[in-house]
Design a protein around this motif. Sequence first.
Motif, PDB file in Angstrom:
ATOM      1  N   VAL A  37     -19.990  48.620  32.001  1.00 39.31           N
ATOM      2  CA  VAL A  37     -20.796  48.343  33.190  1.00 39.31           C
ATOM      3  C   VAL A  37     -20.199  49.163  34.315  1.00 39.31           C
ATOM      4  O   VAL A  37     -18.998  49.075  34.591  1.00 39.31           O
ATOM      5  CB  VAL A  37     -20.774  46.847  33.575  1.00 39.31           C
ATOM      6  N   LEU A  38     -21.013  49.973  34.944  1.00 37.14           N
ATOM      7  CA  LEU A  38     -20.545  50.848  36.020  1.00 37.14           C
ATOM      8  C   LEU A  38     -21.461  50.698  37.222  1.00 37.14           C
ATOM      9  O   LEU A  38     -22.682  50.745  37.080  1.00 37.14           O
ATOM     10  CB  LEU A  38     -20.536  52.301  35.550  1.00 37.14           C
ATOM     11  N   ILE A  39     -20.869  50.495  38.393  1.00 35.38           N
ATOM     12  CA  ILE A  39     -21.639  50.424  39.635  1.00 35.38           C
ATOM     13  C   ILE A  39     -21.164  51.520  40.574  1.00 35.38           C
ATOM     14  O   ILE A  39     -19.962  51.616  40.873  1.00 35.38           O
ATOM     15  CB  ILE A  39     -21.474  49.062  40.335  1.00 35.38           C
ATOM     16  N   ILE A  40     -22.091  52.340  41.023  1.00 36.39           N
ATOM     17  CA  ILE A  40     -21.809  53.337  42.058  1.00 36.39           C
ATOM     18  C   ILE A  40     -22.600  52.941  43.292  1.00 36.39           C
ATOM     19  O   ILE A  40     -23.824  52.802  43.239  1.00 36.39           O
ATOM     20  CB  ILE A  40     -22.193  54.751  41.590  1.00 36.39           C
ATOM     21  N   LYS A  41     -21.904  52.719  44.383  1.00 31.37           N
ATOM     22  CA  LYS A  41     -22.537  52.283  45.627  1.00 31.37           C
ATOM     23  C   LYS A  41     -22.063  53.182  46.751  1.00 31.37           C
ATOM     24  O   LYS A  41     -20.862  53.436  46.891  1.00 31.37           O
ATOM     25  CB  LYS A  41     -22.144  50.823  45.914  1.00 31.37           C
ATOM     26  N   ASN A  42     -23.020  53.677  47.535  1.00 28.31           N
ATOM     27  CA  ASN A  42     -22.677  54.583  48.646  1.00 28.31           C
ATOM     28  C   ASN A  42     -21.871  55.782  48.150  1.00 28.31           C
ATOM     29  O   ASN A  42     -20.906  56.202  48.799  1.00 28.31           O
ATOM     30  CB  ASN A  42     -21.924  53.836  49.744  1.00 28.31           C
ATOM     31  N   GLN A  43     -22.271  56.290  46.964  1.00 29.10           N
ATOM     32  CA  GLN A  43     -21.673  57.502  46.375  1.00 29.10           C
ATOM     33  C   GLN A  43     -20.248  57.290  45.868  1.00 29.10           C
ATOM     34  O   GLN A  43     -19.543  58.252  45.582  1.00 29.10           O
ATOM     35  CB  GLN A  43     -21.696  58.670  47.381  1.00 29.10           C
ATOM     36  N   LYS A  44     -19.820  56.042  45.748  1.00 30.08           N
ATOM     37  CA  LYS A  44     -18.465  55.744  45.278  1.00 30.08           C
ATOM     38  C   LYS A  44     -18.512  54.818  44.065  1.00 30.08           C
ATOM     39  O   LYS A  44     -19.386  53.959  43.959  1.00 30.08           O
ATOM     40  CB  LYS A  44     -17.640  55.066  46.375  1.00 30.08           C
ATOM     41  N   ILE A  45     -17.558  55.012  43.173  1.00 37.23           N
ATOM     42  CA  ILE A  45     -17.398  54.071  42.065  1.00 37.23           C
ATOM     43  C   ILE A  45     -16.744  52.812  42.627  1.00 37.23           C
ATOM     44  O   ILE A  45     -15.603  52.845  43.088  1.00 37.23           O
ATOM     45  CB  ILE A  45     -16.518  54.666  40.952  1.00 37.23           C
ATOM     46  N   VAL A  46     -17.469  51.710  42.581  1.00 39.52           N
ATOM     47  CA  VAL A  46     -16.927  50.471  43.157  1.00 39.52           C
ATOM     48  C   VAL A  46     -16.600  49.430  42.095  1.00 39.52           C
ATOM     49  O   VAL A  46     -15.897  48.455  42.378  1.00 39.52           O
ATOM     50  CB  VAL A  46     -17.892  49.858  44.198  1.00 39.52           C
ATOM     51  N   TYR A  47     -17.109  49.630  40.887  1.00 33.53           N
ATOM     52  CA  TYR A  47     -16.803  48.655  39.836  1.00 33.53           C
ATOM     53  C   TYR A  47     -16.957  49.300  38.473  1.00 33.53           C
ATOM     54  O   TYR A  47     -17.931  50.019  38.211  1.00 33.53           O
ATOM     55  CB  TYR A  47     -17.738  47.442  39.924  1.00 33.53           C
ATOM     56  N   GLU A  48     -16.005  49.024  37.595  1.00 34.18           N
ATOM     57  CA  GLU A  48     -16.058  49.464  36.204  1.00 34.18           C
ATOM     58  C   GLU A  48     -15.612  48.312  35.304  1.00 34.18           C
ATOM     59  O   GLU A  48     -14.616  47.645  35.592  1.00 34.18           O
ATOM     60  CB  GLU A  48     -15.127  50.652  35.962  1.00 34.18           C
ATOM     61  N   TRP A  49     -16.354  48.105  34.244  1.00 31.64           N
ATOM     62  CA  TRP A  49     -15.973  47.125  33.216  1.00 31.64           C
ATOM     63  C   TRP A  49     -16.144  47.798  31.870  1.00 31.64           C
ATOM     64  O   TRP A  49     -17.177  48.419  31.604  1.00 31.64           O
ATOM     65  CB  TRP A  49     -16.875  45.898  33.307  1.00 31.64           C
ATOM     66  N   HIS A 281     -30.684  50.799  48.198  1.00 29.99           N
ATOM     67  CA  HIS A 281     -29.310  50.270  48.255  1.00 29.99           C
ATOM     68  C   HIS A 281     -28.268  51.360  48.025  1.00 29.99           C
ATOM     69  O   HIS A 281     -27.071  51.044  47.953  1.00 29.99           O
ATOM     70  CB  HIS A 281     -29.126  49.160  47.220  1.00 29.99           C
ATOM     71  N   ASP A 282     -28.711  52.622  47.905  1.00 29.45           N
ATOM     72  CA  ASP A 282     -27.800  53.729  47.600  1.00 29.45           C
ATOM     73  C   ASP A 282     -26.904  53.338  46.420  1.00 29.45           C
ATOM     74  O   ASP A 282     -25.677  53.408  46.490  1.00 29.45           O
ATOM     75  CB  ASP A 282     -26.936  54.073  48.824  1.00 29.45           C
ATOM     76  N   MET A 283     -27.542  52.955  45.327  1.00 32.36           N
ATOM     77  CA  MET A 283     -26.788  52.392  44.204  1.00 32.36           C
ATOM     78  C   MET A 283     -27.319  52.886  42.858  1.00 32.36           C
ATOM     79  O   MET A 283     -28.527  53.010  42.665  1.00 32.36           O
ATOM     80  CB  MET A 283     -26.857  50.864  44.255  1.00 32.36           C
ATOM     81  N   VAL A 284     -26.384  53.166  41.970  1.00 35.18           N
ATOM     82  CA  VAL A 284     -26.684  53.506  40.588  1.00 35.18           C
ATOM     83  C   VAL A 284     -25.888  52.560  39.700  1.00 35.18           C
ATOM     84  O   VAL A 284     -24.709  52.322  39.938  1.00 35.18           O
ATOM     85  CB  VAL A 284     -26.297  54.967  40.255  1.00 35.18           C
ATOM     86  N   VAL A 285     -26.550  52.008  38.689  1.00 34.99           N
ATOM     87  CA  VAL A 285     -25.890  51.104  37.749  1.00 34.99           C
ATOM     88  C   VAL A 285     -26.108  51.612  36.329  1.00 34.99           C
ATOM     89  O   VAL A 285     -27.228  51.974  35.957  1.00 34.99           O
ATOM     90  CB  VAL A 285     -26.426  49.664  37.868  1.00 34.99           C
ATOM     91  N   VAL A 286     -25.031  51.648  35.553  1.00 30.20           N
ATOM     92  CA  VAL A 286     -25.098  52.050  34.149  1.00 30.20           C
ATOM     93  C   VAL A 286     -24.637  50.889  33.282  1.00 30.20           C
ATOM     94  O   VAL A 286     -23.603  50.268  33.558  1.00 30.20           O
ATOM     95  CB  VAL A 286     -24.219  53.284  33.865  1.00 30.20           C
ATOM     96  N   LEU A 287     -25.400  50.594  32.251  1.00 36.92           N
ATOM     97  CA  LEU A 287     -25.004  49.646  31.212  1.00 36.92           C
ATOM     98  C   LEU A 287     -25.020  50.385  29.882  1.00 36.92           C
ATOM     99  O   LEU A 287     -25.976  51.102  29.584  1.00 36.92           O
ATOM    100  CB  LEU A 287     -25.969  48.457  31.137  1.00 36.92           C
ATOM    101  N   GLN A 288     -23.969  50.211  29.101  1.00 36.18           N
ATOM    102  CA  GLN A 288     -23.917  50.810  27.770  1.00 36.18           C
ATOM    103  C   GLN A 288     -23.461  49.773  26.761  1.00 36.18           C
ATOM    104  O   GLN A 288     -22.627  48.918  27.070  1.00 36.18           O
ATOM    105  CB  GLN A 288     -22.963  52.006  27.741  1.00 36.18           C
TER     106      GLN A 288
END
Length: 311
Positions: A37-49, A281-288
């Motif tokens: 699980v990856l969250i990119i918010k405001n062009q920054k990586i803010v969370y990784e699982w 929300h200037d956000m990209v989310v990836v689920l794998q």
Amino acid sequence: MFELPEGKLLENGLDENLIYSIDDFIQARKYRLMRSVLIIKNQKIVYEWYGEKCNRETKHALHSIEKSVVSTAIGICLKNNLIESLNIPVTQILPEYFNDEANVFHKLITLKTLLTMTSGFYWRNGPHLNDPMREQLKRSKDWLQAIADLNIVDTPNTVFKYKVTDIYLLNACIERLTGKTVYDILNEYMFPYAGIDCDPFIMTPTSICIELSAIDLAKFGLLYLNHGKLNNAQIITAEYVDEATTAHIENYGYYWWINEDGSGYRGLGRGGQELHVYPGHDMVVVLQAQDSPRSKFYTPIITDVILKALK
């Protein structure tokens, strides 16, 4: 090498407690195949699982998210004049297969038709991987001829039908028009600027085998979020981004699924591969997830946790 900066959840408008509950949510829902699980918010990586035996470098097959990748290659071709227009009919590109003698409707099928899955070819999708027509196409000695021989049951450009014929035919058109594969195009015009590490794609008549890490997949989302720019380079035009992420028929853009509520758009692949873009929300989310033949998706991680964490 283009590397994304890291940021803190709270400083980027996300509730820390909710986001840090993602692991508990995954366990409670018994999402045993979840891997990242990856969250990119405001062009920054803010969370990784990352799940079992996975990390930032672990690559997963994209499956049908490959279509969003192919759409990007089309955008690159248009920007660099490798392809003049989306209105070129397949009868001009592959006339030995598609012509009036074969089917009078062939001349109505353009590159845009294929991008929007509105070719009108007869196709019957099977459940999961039990797809007889897909298997029949794989066994064909001449894949393009097999597609050209299909009946056209809907007037092209009028009815949406999700099917592999359109993506394969589009790949063939790209190669004929440019002399390059989709991988060649991306490897020349995008990957060096994006810092994407990707092996050459494996082509079959029904798919392109592409494997990317969560971060590299997210860069495709960022490209569209940033109106075609990545690492200060204009990879595709802002106009193409707008067209690709606008619903044409049945909430489908150019190989992107468009959210019905207007919040953004997404690429989806079998077995839980998901790329979500939320421009507001200037956000990209990836689920794998671990590869599996099932069509299961894990979108509740986003709808029930991530979106609720937005402040």
